[in-house]
Design a protein around this motif. Structure first.
Motif, short mmCIF file in Angstrom:
data_model
loop_
_atom_site.label_atom_id
_atom_site.label_comp_id
_atom_site.label_asym_id
_atom_site.label_seq_id
_atom_site.Cartn_x
_atom_site.Cartn_y
_atom_site.Cartn_z
N LYS A 1 0.93 -1.15 0.08
CA LYS A 1 -0.07 0.28 0.16
C LYS A 1 0.87 1.39 -0.12
O LYS A 1 0.62 2.33 -0.70
CB LYS A 1 -0.89 0.03 1.12
CG LYS A 1 -2.00 -0.98 1.16
CD LYS A 1 -2.95 -1.14 2.37
CE LYS A 1 -4.12 -2.11 2.18
NZ LYS A 1 -5.00 -2.25 3.55
N ILE A 2 1.82 1.21 0.83
CA ILE A 2 2.89 2.45 1.05
C ILE A 2 3.61 2.62 -0.49
O ILE A 2 3.54 3.68 -1.09
CB ILE A 2 3.96 2.30 1.93
CG1 ILE A 2 3.12 2.27 3.33
CG2 ILE A 2 4.62 3.24 1.94
CD1 ILE A 2 4.25 2.06 4.70
N SER A 3 4.14 1.40 -1.06
CA SER A 3 4.50 1.38 -2.35
C SER A 3 3.83 1.94 -3.17
O SER A 3 4.32 2.71 -4.23
CB SER A 3 5.27 0.13 -2.60
OG SER A 3 5.88 -0.56 -1.81
N SER B 1 9.37 1.99 1.19
CA SER B 1 8.32 1.45 2.31
C SER B 1 8.96 0.82 3.65
O SER B 1 8.61 1.23 4.52
CB SER B 1 7.25 0.55 1.65
OG SER B 1 6.74 1.04 0.36
N ILE B 2 9.81 -0.07 3.24
CA ILE B 2 10.40 -0.71 4.51
C ILE B 2 11.21 0.34 5.47
O ILE B 2 11.34 0.32 6.53
CB ILE B 2 11.31 -1.72 3.84
CG1 ILE B 2 10.51 -2.95 3.29
CG2 ILE B 2 12.29 -2.46 5.12
CD1 ILE B 2 11.17 -4.11 2.58
N LYS B 3 12.03 1.29 4.53
CA LYS B 3 12.71 2.20 5.21
C LYS B 3 11.80 3.18 6.07
O LYS B 3 12.38 3.56 7.34
CB LYS B 3 13.24 3.06 4.32
CG LYS B 3 14.61 2.52 3.49
CD LYS B 3 15.32 3.14 2.36
CE LYS B 3 15.60 4.61 2.63
NZ LYS B 3 16.95 4.90 2.33
N ILE B 4 10.76 3.51 5.64
CA ILE B 4 9.89 4.58 6.40
C ILE B 4 9.37 3.85 7.55
O ILE B 4 9.36 4.34 8.72
CB ILE B 4 8.67 4.88 5.23
CG1 ILE B 4 9.22 5.83 4.27
CG2 ILE B 4 7.68 5.37 6.01
CD1 ILE B 4 8.31 6.19 3.37
N LEU B 5 8.90 2.44 7.33
CA LEU B 5 8.21 1.82 8.30
C LEU B 5 9.48 1.39 9.35
O LEU B 5 9.05 1.55 10.60
CB LEU B 5 7.70 0.24 7.85
CG LEU B 5 6.48 0.52 7.14
CD1 LEU B 5 6.07 -0.97 6.57
CD2 LEU B 5 5.39 0.91 8.05
N ILE B 6 10.47 1.33 9.17
CA ILE B 6 11.58 1.00 10.17
C ILE B 6 11.94 2.29 10.80
O ILE B 6 11.96 2.15 12.21
CB ILE B 6 12.85 0.27 9.69
CG1 ILE B 6 12.58 -1.21 9.05
CG2 ILE B 6 14.01 0.38 10.45
CD1 ILE B 6 13.81 -1.64 8.46
#
Length: 332
Positions: A67-69, A103-108
């Motif tokens: 979804k973020i992507s 997306s992974i960078k933002i979530l982490i």
């Protein structure tokens, strides 16, 4: 000094735990994907195929990342920024993986900031600037992890590239064409080099000539040997000639280069050992001194002269590292 040391230790531990969590998460994702592929060819027992907690967690995380992507892919700014992760998209065989990385960078980064906020609020010592530091560290932790994996992957490809060229050369000598020669490499080898040669074959199947296919390979791995192969095949396309003869020359050149590199590595092994020992020695000594007397370095932080001495020491240490690495690095 005590507070700074504790903070540095906490940040170091959190970064280490973060890297471990990312590694384990990606490993779990890979395991689940393999299990799902195998599951298509296995008999299902009624009542025994309920999703596990791990499956649900993986599905929810993947859904959130997707979804973020999708949101990021609609932004021109993020599309330009995400292009630097194209090489990972090719490796993962997923054109949208470059957005997944963001997306992974933002979530982490958000997760790390939340963990710091919750723990510091509970301890009643929340400081917003430190929270921002954790946010930035969390954001770039994925880049560090991916770069480490990429360097390991490139080293693996570099180690097996000569073997792949030898296999292709033998295939050409046996009368096989380029497509069949690539099939032999894909069958005989495993790991990252196999994935790259599968991409090369895919490019050839799309109508791209062999020199451009190997040029794309070079752009993905950035290896001098790959550039040499690409240049040799480009010359072949312009001047014409026998591809078997060209690959024989490539094999001979890469073999001689490998022998020379091995000889240089053996000659500089003792110097490299001394360099590595001297590189880590200051940190080991600082750690030992702090264990014996934690206030030993306090005077350095309490006056301008001490701070100047620390900055000067760091500059000299950096110059030492760069100069020694330049001396020991021998281009072949």
């Amino acid at each position: 000094m005590d507070k700074m040391l504790k903070l540095a230790i906490v940040i170091g531990v959190i970064i280490l735990l973060l890297v471990i969590v990312i590694y384990e998460f990606l490993k779990i994702r890979k395991t689940i994907k393999i299990a799902n592929r195998i599951d298509k060819f296995t008999l299902k027992v009624p009542g025994k195929n309920e999703p596990t907690i791990g499956d649900d967690l993986n599905r929810n995380v993947n859904s959130l990342i997707s979804k973020i992507s999708n949101i990021l892919s609609k932004s021109t700014y993020f599309t330009k920024k995400a292009n630097k992760y194209d090489r990972y998209s090719a490796i993962k065989k997923n054109p949208n993986y470059k957005y997944d990385v963001y997306s992974i960078k933002i979530l982490i980064s958000i997760l790390v900031f939340m963990v710091y906020t919750i723990t510091s609020v509970l301890n009643k010592n929340f400081e917003f600037p430190i929270g921002l530091i954790f946010l930035v560290l969390g954001y770039f932790a994925t880049d560090i992890y991916l770069e480490i994996l990429n360097q390991i992957r490139i080293k693996n490809i570099e180690g097996y590239l000569l073997k792949a060229i030898i296999i292709m050369n033998n295939a050409f000598k046996s009368g096989l064409n380029i497509s069949n020669a690539l099939d032999v490499v894909i069958t005989d080898l495993d790991g990252p080099v196999r994935d790259e040669f599968m991409l090369i074959k895919k490019d050839l199947s799309s109508g791209i000539d062999i020199s451009e296919a190997f040029n794309r390979f070079y752009k993905r791995v950035k290896l001098d040997d790959a550039q040499y192969i690409s240049s040799s095949l480009s010359i072949l396309n312009v001047t014409g000639g026998n591809i078997t003869f060209i690959f024989s020359n490539i094999e001979e050149a890469l073999t001689n280069k490998k022998k020379l590199k091995d000889e240089l590595k053996a000659m500089t092994a003792s110097s490299m050992l001394v360099y590595r020992v001297l590189t880590f020695m200051p940190f080991i000594l600082i750690f030992i001194i702090l264990m014996l007397n934690k206030d030993y370095f306090n005077p350095l932080f309490n006056n301008i002269l001490g701070i100047f001495a620390i900055i000067l020491a760091l500059i000299l240490y950096t110059i030492y590292i760069l100069v020694i690495r330049k001396i020991l690095k021998v281009e072949v």
